[in-house]
Scaffold this motif. Structure first.
Motif, PDB file in Angstrom:
ATOM      1  N   GLY A  22      64.370  10.612  41.289  1.00  0.00           N
ATOM      2  CA  GLY A  22      64.461  11.028  42.677  1.00  0.00           C
ATOM      3  C   GLY A  22      63.179  11.639  43.194  1.00  0.00           C
ATOM      4  O   GLY A  22      62.817  11.462  44.360  1.00  0.00           O
ATOM      5  N   LEU A  23      62.446  12.343  42.320  1.00  0.00           N
ATOM      6  CA  LEU A  23      61.210  12.987  42.743  1.00  0.00           C
ATOM      7  C   LEU A  23      60.180  11.973  43.218  1.00  0.00           C
ATOM      8  O   LEU A  23      59.375  12.254  44.108  1.00  0.00           O
ATOM      9  N   LEU A  24      60.204  10.773  42.665  1.00  0.00           N
ATOM     10  CA  LEU A  24      59.229   9.758  43.031  1.00  0.00           C
ATOM     11  C   LEU A  24      59.543   9.123  44.383  1.00  0.00           C
ATOM     12  O   LEU A  24      58.739   8.359  44.908  1.00  0.00           O
ATOM     13  N   SER A  25      60.718   9.427  44.933  1.00  0.00           N
ATOM     14  CA  SER A  25      61.108   8.886  46.235  1.00  0.00           C
ATOM     15  C   SER A  25      61.150   9.971  47.309  1.00  0.00           C
ATOM     16  O   SER A  25      61.764   9.773  48.361  1.00  0.00           O
ATOM     17  N   ASN A  77      53.169  33.607  48.680  1.00  0.00           N
ATOM     18  CA  ASN A  77      54.536  33.414  48.171  1.00  0.00           C
ATOM     19  C   ASN A  77      55.362  32.457  49.031  1.00  0.00           C
ATOM     20  O   ASN A  77      56.591  32.537  49.044  1.00  0.00           O
ATOM     21  N   ARG A  78      54.708  31.572  49.738  1.00  0.00           N
ATOM     22  CA  ARG A  78      55.413  30.529  50.450  1.00  0.00           C
ATOM     23  C   ARG A  78      55.581  29.313  49.545  1.00  0.00           C
ATOM     24  O   ARG A  78      54.919  29.189  48.505  1.00  0.00           O
ATOM     25  N   LYS A  79      56.469  28.405  49.922  1.00  0.00           N
ATOM     26  CA  LYS A  79      56.844  27.314  49.024  1.00  0.00           C
ATOM     27  C   LYS A  79      56.478  25.961  49.615  1.00  0.00           C
ATOM     28  O   LYS A  79      56.318  25.801  50.827  1.00  0.00           O
ATOM     29  N   LEU A  80      56.364  24.997  48.698  1.00  0.00           N
ATOM     30  CA  LEU A  80      56.238  23.590  49.069  1.00  0.00           C
ATOM     31  C   LEU A  80      57.573  22.914  48.743  1.00  0.00           C
ATOM     32  O   LEU A  80      57.868  22.648  47.573  1.00  0.00           O
ATOM     33  N   PRO A  81      58.433  22.683  49.732  1.00  0.00           N
ATOM     34  CA  PRO A  81      59.774  22.127  49.441  1.00  0.00           C
ATOM     35  C   PRO A  81      59.728  20.622  49.182  1.00  0.00           C
ATOM     36  O   PRO A  81      59.003  19.875  49.848  1.00  0.00           O
ATOM     37  N   PHE A  82      60.513  20.176  48.200  1.00  0.00           N
ATOM     38  CA  PHE A  82      60.666  18.755  47.902  1.00  0.00           C
ATOM     39  C   PHE A  82      62.162  18.470  47.761  1.00  0.00           C
ATOM     40  O   PHE A  82      62.805  18.950  46.824  1.00  0.00           O
ATOM     41  N   ASN A  83      62.709  17.729  48.704  1.00  0.00           N
ATOM     42  CA  ASN A  83      64.120  17.344  48.632  1.00  0.00           C
ATOM     43  C   ASN A  83      64.221  16.001  47.917  1.00  0.00           C
ATOM     44  O   ASN A  83      63.563  15.032  48.295  1.00  0.00           O
ATOM     45  N   ILE A  84      65.044  15.941  46.885  1.00  0.00           N
ATOM     46  CA  ILE A  84      65.144  14.721  46.086  1.00  0.00           C
ATOM     47  C   ILE A  84      66.602  14.308  45.910  1.00  0.00           C
ATOM     48  O   ILE A  84      67.514  15.135  45.995  1.00  0.00           O
ATOM     49  N   ARG A  85      66.780  13.015  45.689  1.00  0.00           N
ATOM     50  CA  ARG A  85      68.081  12.469  45.310  1.00  0.00           C
ATOM     51  C   ARG A  85      68.010  12.067  43.849  1.00  0.00           C
ATOM     52  O   ARG A  85      67.162  11.262  43.460  1.00  0.00           O
ATOM     53  N   THR A  86      68.873  12.618  43.061  1.00  0.00           N
ATOM     54  CA  THR A  86      68.885  12.273  41.645  1.00  0.00           C
ATOM     55  C   THR A  86      70.220  11.637  41.290  1.00  0.00           C
ATOM     56  O   THR A  86      71.121  11.516  42.140  1.00  0.00           O
ATOM     57  N   ILE A  87      70.366  11.226  40.052  1.00  0.00           N
ATOM     58  CA  ILE A  87      71.556  10.503  39.595  1.00  0.00           C
ATOM     59  C   ILE A  87      72.220  11.283  38.469  1.00  0.00           C
ATOM     60  O   ILE A  87      71.553  11.745  37.546  1.00  0.00           O
ATOM     61  N   HIS A  88      73.525  11.428  38.559  1.00  0.00           N
ATOM     62  CA  HIS A  88      74.304  12.037  37.480  1.00  0.00           C
ATOM     63  C   HIS A  88      75.350  11.031  37.022  1.00  0.00           C
ATOM     64  O   HIS A  88      76.075  10.451  37.839  1.00  0.00           O
ATOM     65  N   CYS A  89      75.420  10.798  35.717  1.00  0.00           N
ATOM     66  CA  CYS A  89      76.340   9.810  35.155  1.00  0.00           C
ATOM     67  C   CYS A  89      77.458  10.510  34.384  1.00  0.00           C
ATOM     68  O   CYS A  89      77.194  11.368  33.541  1.00  0.00           O
ATOM     69  N   GLN A  90      78.684  10.136  34.669  1.00  0.00           N
ATOM     70  CA  GLN A  90      79.859  10.656  33.960  1.00  0.00           C
ATOM     71  C   GLN A  90      80.589   9.474  33.342  1.00  0.00           C
ATOM     72  O   GLN A  90      80.893   8.493  34.037  1.00  0.00           O
ATOM     73  N   GLU A  91      80.890   9.557  32.047  1.00  0.00           N
ATOM     74  CA  GLU A  91      81.552   8.463  31.355  1.00  0.00           C
ATOM     75  C   GLU A  91      82.970   8.844  30.968  1.00  0.00           C
ATOM     76  O   GLU A  91      83.265  10.003  30.686  1.00  0.00           O
ATOM     77  N   ALA A  92      83.855   7.847  30.955  1.00  0.00           N
ATOM     78  CA  ALA A  92      85.240   8.074  30.544  1.00  0.00           C
ATOM     79  C   ALA A  92      85.797   6.790  29.934  1.00  0.00           C
ATOM     80  O   ALA A  92      85.458   5.680  30.395  1.00  0.00           O
ATOM     81  N   ALA A  93      86.621   6.945  28.914  1.00  0.00           N
ATOM     82  CA  ALA A  93      87.302   5.802  28.295  1.00  0.00           C
ATOM     83  C   ALA A  93      88.691   5.679  28.905  1.00  0.00           C
ATOM     84  O   ALA A  93      89.425   6.670  29.007  1.00  0.00           O
ATOM     85  N   LEU A  94      89.036   4.470  29.328  1.00  0.00           N
ATOM     86  CA  LEU A  94      90.335   4.239  29.962  1.00  0.00           C
ATOM     87  C   LEU A  94      91.328   3.744  28.921  1.00  0.00           C
ATOM     88  O   LEU A  94      91.113   2.689  28.317  1.00  0.00           O
ATOM     89  N   PRO A  95      92.417   4.481  28.676  1.00  0.00           N
ATOM     90  CA  PRO A  95      93.412   4.036  27.684  1.00  0.00           C
ATOM     91  C   PRO A  95      94.032   2.712  28.098  1.00  0.00           C
ATOM     92  O   PRO A  95      94.286   2.467  29.287  1.00  0.00           O
TER      93      PRO A  95
END
Length: 289
Positions: A120-123, A187-205
């Motif tokens: 996400g940081l690269l975008s 003490n001021r900031k350089l803001p960077f808004n990013i979109r990242t990916i979170h993966c959640q896995e589950a096994a389906l019975p």
């Protein structure tokens, strides 16, 4: 040989990184006696990608190859994939399906590959001030051969060689550089808004008609939700006989299945599908309401 994690630390005393230019460049060397073929592009060689800035983890993408395959291949227009085949080791063939396929590497031969990391940081649309970031580290964890290679690959032996990060940096004029230094000293900031990916896995019975998956992640907003399915090792056919699922339908980077059950249509033997329903709960809010 034997290295499972590759780390690249990017630093600069003056330059600002243009994130759109960052590439992982490498050679894939087939050391086996038969032909070698990746499951897809070079992203399937990696199981996980981490980004650390100043020693602090900013992004962690698990099942990296599958996420890259989904977001930078399957969901992209065909023109994107045709153009990316110039550098990612795939080839375009209008008479095949899918039209972009990984190239076959002969015994003892090598193929040059380039990969734009799915971060996400690269975008973020901004140059990155490497001199103020305390070092930017990308950590790639290699996947095993069963995950990385196409099910029909004759060779299972390969080396990833000459891996290096390539990028373009820019230098600001002294007046602009001093203005950023002065701002940070206040003490001021350089803001960077990013979109990242979170993966959640589950096994389906097997046999279940309903499943619930809980996701916990310290992110401020949810931009989108994607649900994908991988085929099981075996399945029961219409006659009640247990069959082995074809290798391409249960491979981590090849299997993106529609889990909807086929039901008998009208007239007889006509195609139809069972309807699936979804709901998403964020705190007390349920979508759809």
């Amino acid at each position: 040989d034997g290295v499972r994690v590759a780390r690249f630390t990017l630093t600069s005393s003056e330059g600002w990184l243009d994130p759109s230019t960052l590439r992982l460049s490498m050679k894939l060397h087939n050391t086996g006696a038969g032909t070698l073929q990746l499951a897809s592009g070079p992203w399937c060689l990696f199981q996980q990608l981490r980004l650390l800035i100043g020693g602090q983890e900013v992004e962690r993408i698990t099942q990296y190859g599958r996420q890259h395959e989904l977001f930078r291949h399957l969901l992209m227009p065909n023109a994107w994939n045709i153009e990316s085949s110039v550098e990612d080791g795939t080839q375009y063939d209008a008479n095949s399906y899918p039209q972009v396929q990984p190239k076959v590497i002969g015994p003892g031969q090598s193929l040059s590959l380039n990969l734009t990391p799915l971060l996400g940081l690269l975008s973020c649309g901004k140059f990155l001030p490497l001199r103020y970031m305390g070092g930017m580290t990308l950590e790639f964890t290699l996947a095993n051969a069963a995950e990385a290679l196409h099910p029909n690959s004759a060779s299972q032996l390969y080396n990833v060689e000459q891996a290096q990060m390539r990028m373009a940096t820019v230098r600001l004029d002294s007046a602009l550089e001093n203005s950023f230094s002065s701002m940070l000293l206040q003490n001021r900031k350089l803001p960077f808004n990013i979109r990242t990916i979170h993966c959640q896995e589950a096994a389906l019975p097997a046999g279940n008609t309903e499943v619930s998956v809980s996701m916990v992640r310290a992110l401020s907003r949810l931009a989108g939700l994607f649900v994908t399915f991988i085929g099981p090792q075996t399945y029961v056919d219409a006659n009640g006989v247990t069959q082995n699922t074809p290798a391409t339908l249960r491979h981590l980077h090849k299997s993106f299945l529609n889990p909807s059950a086929t039901i008998t249509g009208v007239p007889v033997n006509a195609a139809d599908e069972a309807t699936m329903s979804w709901s998403l709960q964020i705190g007390p809010k349920v979508y759809p309401e």
